[in-house]
Design a protein around this motif. Sequence first.
Motif, PDB file in Angstrom:
ATOM      1  N   VAL A 287       0.811  -1.172  -0.102  1.00 29.81           N
ATOM      2  CA  VAL A 287      -0.025   0.103  -0.061  1.00 29.81           C
ATOM      3  C   VAL A 287       0.862   1.307  -0.064  1.00 29.81           C
ATOM      4  CG1 VAL A 287      -1.845  -0.958   0.987  1.00 29.81           C
ATOM      5  CG2 VAL A 287      -0.315   0.017   2.447  1.00 29.81           C
ATOM      6  N   SER A 288       0.236   2.335  -0.540  1.00 24.79           N
ATOM      7  CA  SER A 288       0.998   3.633  -0.444  1.00 24.79           C
ATOM      8  C   SER A 288       0.004   4.608   0.236  1.00 24.79           C
ATOM      9  CB  SER A 288       1.308   3.780  -1.884  1.00 24.79           C
ATOM     10  OG  SER A 288       2.158   5.139  -1.855  1.00 24.79           O
ATOM     11  N   VAL A 289       0.647   5.780  -0.135  1.00 24.42           N
ATOM     12  CA  VAL A 289      -0.100   7.219   0.629  1.00 24.42           C
ATOM     13  C   VAL A 289      -1.714   7.235   0.077  1.00 24.42           C
ATOM     14  CG1 VAL A 289      -0.232   9.555   0.784  1.00 24.42           C
ATOM     15  CG2 VAL A 289       1.874   8.309   0.931  1.00 24.42           C
ATOM     16  N   GLY A 290      -2.591   7.562   1.082  1.00 28.65           N
ATOM     17  CA  GLY A 290      -3.929   7.515   0.764  1.00 28.65           C
ATOM     18  C   GLY A 290      -4.722   6.106   0.690  1.00 28.65           C
ATOM     19  N   ASP A 291      -4.228   5.264   0.966  1.00 30.35           N
ATOM     20  CA  ASP A 291      -4.888   3.761   1.029  1.00 30.35           C
ATOM     21  C   ASP A 291      -5.407   3.492   2.404  1.00 30.35           C
ATOM     22  OD1 ASP A 291      -4.382   3.236  -1.592  1.00 30.35           O
ATOM     23  OD2 ASP A 291      -2.454   2.084  -1.305  1.00 30.35           O
ATOM     24  N   VAL A 292      -6.515   2.970   2.440  1.00 32.11           N
ATOM     25  CA  VAL A 292      -7.016   2.441   3.821  1.00 32.11           C
ATOM     26  C   VAL A 292      -6.700   0.996   3.950  1.00 32.11           C
ATOM     27  CG1 VAL A 292      -9.232   1.905   5.224  1.00 32.11           C
ATOM     28  CG2 VAL A 292      -9.118   4.146   3.500  1.00 32.11           C
ATOM     29  N   VAL A 293      -5.991   0.888   5.123  1.00 31.99           N
ATOM     30  CA  VAL A 293      -5.651  -0.531   5.732  1.00 31.99           C
ATOM     31  C   VAL A 293      -6.295  -0.765   7.194  1.00 31.99           C
ATOM     32  CG1 VAL A 293      -3.374  -0.426   4.771  1.00 31.99           C
ATOM     33  CG2 VAL A 293      -3.694   0.563   6.996  1.00 31.99           C
ATOM     34  N   THR A 294      -6.270  -2.084   7.447  1.00 34.82           N
ATOM     35  CA  THR A 294      -6.572  -2.524   8.911  1.00 34.82           C
ATOM     36  C   THR A 294      -5.523  -2.601   9.700  1.00 34.82           C
ATOM     37  OG1 THR A 294      -8.399  -3.609   7.645  1.00 34.82           O
ATOM     38  CG2 THR A 294      -8.055  -4.274  10.086  1.00 34.82           C
ATOM     39  N   VAL A 295      -5.458  -2.157  10.935  1.00 33.99           N
ATOM     40  CA  VAL A 295      -4.366  -2.198  11.880  1.00 33.99           C
ATOM     41  C   VAL A 295      -4.842  -2.425  13.136  1.00 33.99           C
ATOM     42  CG1 VAL A 295      -3.163  -0.237  10.755  1.00 33.99           C
ATOM     43  CG2 VAL A 295      -4.743   0.195  12.548  1.00 33.99           C
ATOM     44  N   THR A 296      -3.869  -3.002  14.001  1.00 33.39           N
ATOM     45  CA  THR A 296      -4.105  -3.605  15.436  1.00 33.39           C
ATOM     46  C   THR A 296      -3.044  -2.679  16.308  1.00 33.39           C
ATOM     47  OG1 THR A 296      -4.195  -5.289  17.147  1.00 33.39           O
ATOM     48  CG2 THR A 296      -2.647  -5.414  15.332  1.00 33.39           C
ATOM     49  N   VAL A 297      -3.659  -2.017  17.302  1.00 31.95           N
ATOM     50  CA  VAL A 297      -2.675  -1.155  17.974  1.00 31.95           C
ATOM     51  C   VAL A 297      -1.814  -2.095  18.917  1.00 31.95           C
ATOM     52  CG1 VAL A 297      -2.798   0.485  19.986  1.00 31.95           C
ATOM     53  CG2 VAL A 297      -4.604   0.579  18.282  1.00 31.95           C
ATOM     54  N   LYS A 298      -0.370  -1.738  18.896  1.00 32.81           N
ATOM     55  CA  LYS A 298       0.578  -2.469  19.830  1.00 32.81           C
ATOM     56  C   LYS A 298       1.002  -1.806  20.702  1.00 32.81           C
ATOM     57  CE  LYS A 298       0.810  -6.304  17.352  1.00 32.81           C
ATOM     58  NZ  LYS A 298       0.531  -7.307  17.989  1.00 32.81           N
ATOM     59  N   GLU A 299       1.207  -0.052  20.745  1.00 30.27           N
ATOM     60  CA  GLU A 299       1.405   0.522  22.022  1.00 30.27           C
ATOM     61  C   GLU A 299       0.507   1.674  22.139  1.00 30.27           C
ATOM     62  OE1 GLU A 299       5.427   2.224  21.735  1.00 30.27           O
ATOM     63  OE2 GLU A 299       6.447   0.272  21.070  1.00 30.27           O
ATOM     64  N   ALA A 300      -0.007   1.925  23.220  1.00 30.59           N
ATOM     65  CA  ALA A 300      -0.983   2.921  23.539  1.00 30.59           C
ATOM     66  C   ALA A 300      -0.686   3.801  24.870  1.00 30.59           C
ATOM     67  CB  ALA A 300      -2.325   2.447  23.380  1.00 30.59           C
ATOM     68  N   THR A 301      -1.150   4.990  24.817  1.00 37.80           N
ATOM     69  CA  THR A 301      -1.052   5.705  26.107  1.00 37.80           C
ATOM     70  C   THR A 301      -2.312   5.239  27.083  1.00 37.80           C
ATOM     71  OG1 THR A 301      -2.536   7.432  24.999  1.00 37.80           O
ATOM     72  CG2 THR A 301      -0.001   7.746  25.006  1.00 37.80           C
ATOM     73  N   PRO A 302      -2.128   5.457  28.265  1.00 34.93           N
ATOM     74  CA  PRO A 302      -3.369   5.053  29.221  1.00 34.93           C
ATOM     75  C   PRO A 302      -4.439   5.604  29.100  1.00 34.93           C
ATOM     76  CG  PRO A 302      -1.261   5.461  30.466  1.00 34.93           C
ATOM     77  CD  PRO A 302      -0.854   5.913  28.806  1.00 34.93           C
ATOM     78  N   ASN A 303      -4.591   6.929  28.848  1.00 33.15           N
ATOM     79  CA  ASN A 303      -5.941   7.534  28.732  1.00 33.15           C
ATOM     80  C   ASN A 303      -6.431   7.952  27.401  1.00 33.15           C
ATOM     81  OD1 ASN A 303      -5.797   7.591  31.475  1.00 33.15           O
ATOM     82  ND2 ASN A 303      -4.635   9.445  31.712  1.00 33.15           N
ATOM     83  N   GLY A 304      -5.972   7.239  26.533  1.00 27.20           N
ATOM     84  CA  GLY A 304      -6.146   7.665  24.944  1.00 27.20           C
ATOM     85  C   GLY A 304      -7.575   6.839  24.703  1.00 27.20           C
ATOM     86  N   ALA A 305      -8.190   7.245  23.589  1.00 27.16           N
ATOM     87  CA  ALA A 305      -9.280   6.549  23.021  1.00 27.16           C
ATOM     88  C   ALA A 305      -9.004   5.020  22.083  1.00 27.16           C
ATOM     89  CB  ALA A 305      -9.845   7.617  21.800  1.00 27.16           C
ATOM     90  N   ALA A 306      -7.855   4.958  21.892  1.00 31.92           N
ATOM     91  CA  ALA A 306      -7.515   3.810  21.196  1.00 31.92           C
ATOM     92  C   ALA A 306      -6.685   3.008  22.534  1.00 31.92           C
ATOM     93  CB  ALA A 306      -6.599   4.137  19.964  1.00 31.92           C
ATOM     94  N   LYS A 307      -7.196   1.883  22.233  1.00 30.57           N
ATOM     95  CA  LYS A 307      -6.923   0.903  23.304  1.00 30.57           C
ATOM     96  C   LYS A 307      -5.823  -0.200  22.530  1.00 30.57           C
ATOM     97  CE  LYS A 307      -8.940   2.750  26.571  1.00 30.57           C
ATOM     98  NZ  LYS A 307      -8.277   3.974  27.203  1.00 30.57           N
ATOM     99  N   LYS A 308      -4.837  -0.627  23.506  1.00 29.10           N
ATOM    100  CA  LYS A 308      -4.041  -1.783  22.980  1.00 29.10           C
ATOM    101  C   LYS A 308      -4.807  -3.079  22.513  1.00 29.10           C
ATOM    102  CE  LYS A 308       0.175  -4.596  24.080  1.00 29.10           C
ATOM    103  NZ  LYS A 308       1.040  -4.722  25.238  1.00 29.10           N
ATOM    104  N   GLY A 309      -4.463  -3.611  21.385  1.00 30.27           N
ATOM    105  CA  GLY A 309      -5.019  -4.987  21.056  1.00 30.27           C
ATOM    106  C   GLY A 309      -6.403  -4.649  20.127  1.00 30.27           C
ATOM    107  N   LYS A 310      -6.917  -3.490  20.082  1.00 28.20           N
ATOM    108  CA  LYS A 310      -8.028  -3.015  19.351  1.00 28.20           C
ATOM    109  C   LYS A 310      -7.635  -2.993  17.895  1.00 28.20           C
ATOM    110  CE  LYS A 310     -11.285  -2.462  22.363  1.00 28.20           C
ATOM    111  NZ  LYS A 310     -12.781  -2.830  22.230  1.00 28.20           N
ATOM    112  N   VAL A 311      -8.638  -3.445  16.751  1.00 24.35           N
ATOM    113  CA  VAL A 311      -8.500  -3.384  15.763  1.00 24.35           C
ATOM    114  C   VAL A 311      -9.279  -2.182  14.971  1.00 24.35           C
ATOM    115  CG1 VAL A 311      -8.796  -4.634  13.485  1.00 24.35           C
ATOM    116  CG2 VAL A 311      -8.140  -6.022  15.371  1.00 24.35           C
ATOM    117  N   TYR A 312      -8.494  -1.427  14.171  1.00 24.88           N
ATOM    118  CA  TYR A 312      -9.047  -0.259  13.699  1.00 24.88           C
ATOM    119  C   TYR A 312      -8.757  -0.096  12.031  1.00 24.88           C
ATOM    120  CZ  TYR A 312      -9.410   1.750  18.201  1.00 24.88           C
ATOM    121  OH  TYR A 312      -9.625   1.861  19.716  1.00 24.88           O
ATOM    122  N   ARG A 313      -9.450   0.674  11.349  1.00 24.12           N
ATOM    123  CA  ARG A 313      -9.282   1.097   9.887  1.00 24.12           C
ATOM    124  C   ARG A 313      -8.181   2.234  10.052  1.00 24.12           C
ATOM    125  NH1 ARG A 313     -13.220  -0.779   5.886  1.00 24.12           N
ATOM    126  NH2 ARG A 313     -13.085  -2.901   6.544  1.00 24.12           N
TER     127      ARG A 313
END
Length: 121
Positions: A32-58
Amino acid sequence: MIQRQSYLNVADNSGAKKVQMIGIPYALRQYVSVGDVVTVTVKEATPNGAAKKGKVYRAVVVRVAKELKRSDGSYIKFDDNAVILLNQYGESLGTRILGPIAREVRNRGFTKIASLAAEVV
């Protein structure tokens, strides 16, 4: 070029720091390159953020280290590979965009992300 299992930086304030690409939705491509949509999983996250470790996002790719040729013949490349996490409606999960993003992101229809960015290269 970014492929499956690649680790990417997160360029917004959603709380995630590092993500791993696990798939390319609706495509049978390897890279993939710039502008493409991908599926990712969070590996490192801050404690109080909206994204949590282990969650799957686009996510949408906004920076790649591999040089990218533009239609006018110029090349652009960045220091890192970075994405912006998206919610289920295709909008940015964070409220701020950190660092520059490529103009191709706006051309792909992510105008809201381009307007949040401080610098569009």
